[in-house]
Design an enzyme around this catalytic site. Structure first.
Site, PDB file in Angstrom:
ATOM      1  N   HIS A  48       0.741  -1.263  -0.023  1.00 31.84           N
ATOM      2  CA  HIS A  48      -0.121   0.258   0.077  1.00 31.84           C
ATOM      3  C   HIS A  48       0.854   1.260  -0.145  1.00 31.84           C
ATOM      4  CE1 HIS A  48      -3.403   2.430   0.884  1.00 31.84           C
ATOM      5  NE2 HIS A  48      -2.883   3.152   1.792  1.00 31.84           N
ATOM      6  N   GLU A  74      -7.980   8.115  -5.008  1.00 36.36           N
ATOM      7  CA  GLU A  74      -7.513   7.266  -4.207  1.00 36.36           C
ATOM      8  C   GLU A  74      -8.505   6.068  -3.835  1.00 36.36           C
ATOM      9  OE1 GLU A  74      -3.793   8.959  -1.386  1.00 36.36           O
ATOM     10  OE2 GLU A  74      -5.694   8.560  -0.476  1.00 36.36           O
ATOM     11  N   HIS A 126     -10.075   3.272  -1.287  1.00 34.28           N
ATOM     12  CA  HIS A 126     -10.386   3.085   0.046  1.00 34.28           C
ATOM     13  C   HIS A 126     -11.141   1.831   0.099  1.00 34.28           C
ATOM     14  CE1 HIS A 126     -10.168   5.081   4.234  1.00 34.28           C
ATOM     15  NE2 HIS A 126      -8.924   4.551   3.971  1.00 34.28           N
ATOM     16  N   ASN A 127     -10.569   0.583  -0.640  1.00 37.43           N
ATOM     17  CA  ASN A 127     -11.495  -0.477  -0.859  1.00 37.43           C
ATOM     18  C   ASN A 127     -11.622  -1.430   0.341  1.00 37.43           C
ATOM     19  OD1 ASN A 127     -11.370   0.455  -3.610  1.00 37.43           O
ATOM     20  ND2 ASN A 127      -9.867  -0.722  -4.215  1.00 37.43           N
ATOM     21  N   ASP A 134      -5.110   8.688 -12.064  1.00 37.62           N
ATOM     22  CA  ASP A 134      -5.653   6.991 -11.840  1.00 37.62           C
ATOM     23  C   ASP A 134      -5.668   6.469 -10.716  1.00 37.62           C
ATOM     24  OD1 ASP A 134      -3.030   6.693 -11.639  1.00 37.62           O
ATOM     25  OD2 ASP A 134      -2.681   5.909 -13.582  1.00 37.62           O
ATOM     26  N   GLY A 189      -1.885   9.679  -8.345  1.00 40.89           N
ATOM     27  CA  GLY A 189      -3.048   8.652  -8.545  1.00 40.89           C
ATOM     28  C   GLY A 189      -2.540   7.409  -7.488  1.00 40.89           C
TER      29      GLY A 189
END
Lengths: 803, 104
Positions: free
Chosen positions: A61, A108, A110-111, A516, A553
């Site tokens: 990350h 960004e 934040h899944n 992106d 991105g």
């Protein structure tokens, strides 16, 4: 209590004395060779605090260790652009939009947090990207949210979607930022892996750009904003438990809770601090918290920094030094301030009720040293933490199934046998989850707050005015089609770019720059890595060809359940500029008798299309071809036509094809359309093909010659396909669909999503929004027919509406 | 008729913006000496039938799936006697097995 009762503090000295002590590097996600490298860098074993810092900063990350080698293309292939003021590598890129204004924007992901706790995950996603923009010195002016969920009727979607939407709305609305667009896509591949991406755009004057660096020994390091608590440090509790406390401490939650009112204070406080030129360097605290902020600030400066962790204001006094370093508590910033300016800095923070504490200072030398209870717990070269993490050339290989997938051409699928079946399929398509109206979601966001929203969902792009005198504005669109990218990642990424490009141009804005968010599966799977490599290559090539720099991105990997990855989903955001927002082109067909022109060429292209998905549940073949030169030409024509007031409406063609675009524009304007199938095309292909580089425009008859002459002179095919008329969408010789019937299909949402009784929609097509009728008029465009330069009386009113 | 009370609190580690807002307001209003405030929710569920183990289990299921977000919140379930005399209920908190520990 706990902190003091821990048997031994793992200081630097203690680490040097106990080289063989076992450390939970594997539990923290480090590989053995990575752990060995840390030992080599330090010449001893890391302390617990150091291990915590390295493990999180070297995570995928934060370090981009798998993606870095591919992302380099965005720099290497960057087009020369006068517009780019700050490029990749800072918190966000900065673009010159003229008149002394600079705009910064970034998307960004934040899944994962949104999967664990949908409301707070999505809310803190908004908060995080807003602080990124703030850290560049800009005032945030708008947000957008590209979202992906599982199948619309799946229980996982029912669990995740309402929380995500409420979280975005709750945080953004409280913060007072308009949410001007984004996407909502449903596909079974996102079940258990929802994608919650968040974009923020901010504006500043050129001279106000701020970069994250900590130069100048003696300068003070100030942490300000919320207190630090045990948020988002689930992983590090492993460290605390195994190293120190075998009794097992409370398991720290991985969930961070956001406080938008604190963030609002942070924004105003920070902007005032900027205005008084009180900071040398600044950094927001996001992923990896204080570890990231201190190491990146120090690394970007001369390298030396000393931090006293005891000074960090805590919400929970039982936190260990490792946990303080790792905490992802929200709404915090870190600034480097010259000693003489500290008092004024603290004064401004006090005025805004923001806690601010000097936690350390910039030092001579090149070591980041962190102390706890007077003992040194961290002594590292900050560059090795922040910028010199591992870089992997992960193996990648074209998946074995790719050929078979591409060979499964949709030509084999049964097409509608007659006009009645075509009509039924069109109705099904416009009512299918991915093609249907999403205003029941976007209406939960405030899109008019701040009074500068010119266009917002469901328009092609979101458009914001940034200067109330000159009417200078910016437009933003995000797009991404995972189905296309699955069929061909190289082309799929380019298709995402050109769709966003087209959306921005359709509103009349000139595309300037790209951000992106690359959402993929596990990089350890060579097939996924191939998708990633292809997508980045495709995107970089297309950006170069279109002259658009990628300004920044985010990459989100490991979006997969077991062996099954999500569709490769590159989400691309394009930023454009428009000199005068009163000349924008909305999408609605509002005036009967206006002519409809189809710009671009229609081929038989159905691979990955909405039709194959909705009617046949099929995914195969090749996605539509990309023609970058044609996209550029189409964009230029749309912008010129908007500037010169030739067209009254424009809508880009993408998934769902022409009929989808026409239906949306008709419903938006409350007028029907009569369409004629052009010679040489079957009605089916005309209505449903997804060929790119196309748009539909509505123009007054008086502009027809001027417009078609321009298209002919520039070599853009323009075909007259009908007229705005009546209360139905009629395709001559085929079928007629009354607007009421279309609206019923398009605006109905499935029972799985409604979460109870459908909300009554009083009479009109849009429920009264928070912006009220006045703002609606602005967002819809002037109601007075052709949008020429707004006459003075109208202009006065117009400004009254939005000021 | 019996009443079951479900108390829902944010887990101790989770930020509580509402509680913090209350805490910050206290000194402004002249109330000193409060070092922390955590704010929760109290649900009162009136039952049609008896409060037996099955009913308590059912309410714990309701609490765990709907009343509380167990990702960030803990809850406690307890029975409150609805006596005729007002005030009789207040002392009953610890009186029987219905006092449940926090559910993790």
């Amino acid at each position: 209590m706990p902190a003091q009762s821990k048997p031994v503090l793992d200081t630097v000295k203690h680490a040097a004395d106990t080289p063989e002590a076992a450390q939970p590097w594997a539990e923290l996600g480090l590989k053995e060779d990575e752990y060995q490298r840390i030992r080599e860098i330090l010449g001893r074993r890391p302390t617990g605090a150091e291990l915590a810092m390295y493990s999180v900063m070297w995570s995928e990350h934060c370090s981009y260790k798998s993606s870095k080698v591919h992302l380099r293309q965005f720099g290497e292939k960057a087009p020369t652009s006068d517009a780019l003021l700050v490029g990749i590598g800072e918190n966000a890129g900065v673009v010159d939009v003229g008149q002394g204004y600079a705009v910064t924007f970034k998307v960004e992901s934040h899944n994962h947090p949104s999967y664990v706790e949908p409301y707070q995950g999505a809310a803190t996603g908004v908060g995080g990207i807003v602080r990124d923009i703030l850290a560049m010195g800009a005032r945030p002016i708008g947000v957008m949210d590209p979202l992906r969920f599982g199948a619309a009727d799946h229980p996982d979607t029912r669990r995740v979607l309402p929380g995500v939407v409420a979280g975005i709305g709750g945080y953004g609305n409280c913060l007072g930022l308009p949410n001007i667009g984004g996407e909502v896509v449903f596909d079974p591949c996102y079940q258990g892996n929802p994608l919650v991406n968040a974009l923020c755009v901010g504006v500043m004057r050129h001279e106000d750009i701020h970069l994250a660096k900590a130069a100048g020994a003696g300068n003070k390091v100030i942490l300000y904003g919320a207190r630090t608590g045990g948020d988002g440090i689930g992983g590090v509790s492993v460290l605390a438990s195994e190293t120190f406390d075998s009794g097992g401490p409370a398991k720290r939650p991985a969930v961070q809770v956001g406080d938008p009112f604190q963030e609002k204070l942070l924004i105003e406080c920070t902007l005032e601090i900027f205005a008084e030129r009180l900071v040398t360097g600044i950094q927001d605290l996001g992923g990896a918290g204080l570890s990231c902020a201190t190491s990146e600030l120090a690394s970007a400066g001369s390298g030396g920094m000393r931090v006293e962790l005891d000074a960090v204001p805590l919400r929970d006094s039982s936190l260990s030094p490792e946990e303080i370093l790792m905490s992802e508590s929200q709404e915090r910033m870190c600034a480097v301030v010259e000693p003489g300016k500290v008092d004024r800095f603290l004064e401004i923070c006090a005025k805004w009720d923001v806690i601010a504490t000097v936690i350390g200072e910039v030092t001579e030398g090149d070591r980041l040293e962190i102390y706890w209870h007077g003992e040194q717990v961290v002594d590292v070269p900050p560059r090795t933490v922040a910028h010199e993490g591992p870089v992997y050339e992960r193996p990648y290989a074209r998946p074995t199934w790719q050929d078979a997938l591409q060979a499964d051409d949709p030509a084999r699928l049964a097409r509608p046998a007659d006009a009645a079946e075509l009509r039924a399929q069109v109705l099904r398509l416009v009512g299918s989850p991915n093609q249907a109206d999403v205003s029941w979601i976007t209406d939960q966001y405030d899109r008019y707050v701040l009074g500068n929203t010119v266009l917002a969902q469901p328009e092609d792009s979101g458009m914001l005015r940034i200067d109330e005198e000159t009417n200078l504005g910016v437009a933003l669109a995000t797009d991404g089609n995972g189905r296309y990218a699955k069929l061909d990642p190289y082309t799929g990424a380019q298709l995402a770019l050109v769709e966003a490009y087209r959306n921005v141009a359709a509103g009349g804005a000139k595309p300037l720059a790209v951000t992106d968010c690359l959402n993929f599966g596990s990089p350890e799977d060579p097939a996924v890595m191939w998708q990633f490599a292809e997508a980045t290559r495709g995107l970089a090539d297309a950006c170069l060809a279109l002259g658009l720099p990628v300004t920044g991105g985010n990459v989100s990997l490991y979006n997969q359940t077991g062996e099954t990855a999500i569709h490769p989903t590159p989400v691309v955001g394009v930023l454009g500029v428009i000199d005068d927002v009163t000349r924008r082109t909305p999408m609605a067909f509002r005036t009967e008798g206006q002519l409809l022109y189809l710009l671009g060429e229609t081929h038989e292209e159905f691979g990955g299309s909405a039709w194959t998905d909705v009617i046949h549940g099929h995914l195969g073949g090749l996605p539509p071809r990309v023609d970058l030169e044609r996209e550029r030409l189409l964009g230029e024509i749309l912008i010129a036509a908007s500037r010169d007031g030739m067209i009254d409406a424009a809508h880009d063609l993408s998934d769902g094809g022409l009929i989808q675009a026409v239906v949306e524009s008709c419903l938006r304007g409350g007028k029907g359309a009569r369409l004629v199938v052009p010679e040489g095309l079957s009605p089916f292909t005309f209505l449903l093909s997804e060929s790119t580089a196309r748009a539909v425009v509505a123009l007054p008859r008086g502009e027809e010659v001027r417009f078609t002459d321009m298209c002919a002179a520039r070599g853009l095919p323009a075909t007259r396909i009908g007229v705005v008329d009546g209360a139905a969408v009629e395709v001559q010789g085929q079928f007629s669909l009354p607007l009421d019937e279309l609206r019923e299909a398009h605006e109905r949402r499935g029972p799985a999503l409604s979460g109870g009784a459908p909300r009554p929609r009083a009479g009109g097509r849009r429920p009264p929004g928070t912006g009220g009728a006045a703002a609606d008029v602005l967002a819809d465009g002037s109601p007075h027919g052709p949008r020429r330069p707004v006459p003075s009386a109208d202009r006065t009113r117009h400004q009254g509406l939005v000021s | 008729m019996a009443r079951v009370v479900v108390d829902v609190m944010l887990k101790p580690e989770i930020l509580d913006p509402q509680g913090q807002a209350v805490q910050r307001a206290l000194p402004r209003l002249g109330f000193e000496g409060i070092t922390d405030v955590r704010q929760g929710k109290r649900f009162e569920l009136d039952l049609a039938g008896p409060v037996d183990e099955a009913a308590i289990a059912r309410i714990r299921e309701i609490a765990g799936t709907f009343l509380a977000n167990t990702v960030i919140e803990d809850f406690e379930v307890r029975v409150e006697e609805l006596a005729d005399a007002p005030g009789a209920a207040t002392g009953s908190a610890g009186d029987n097995a219905a006092e449940e520990g926090a559910v993790r």
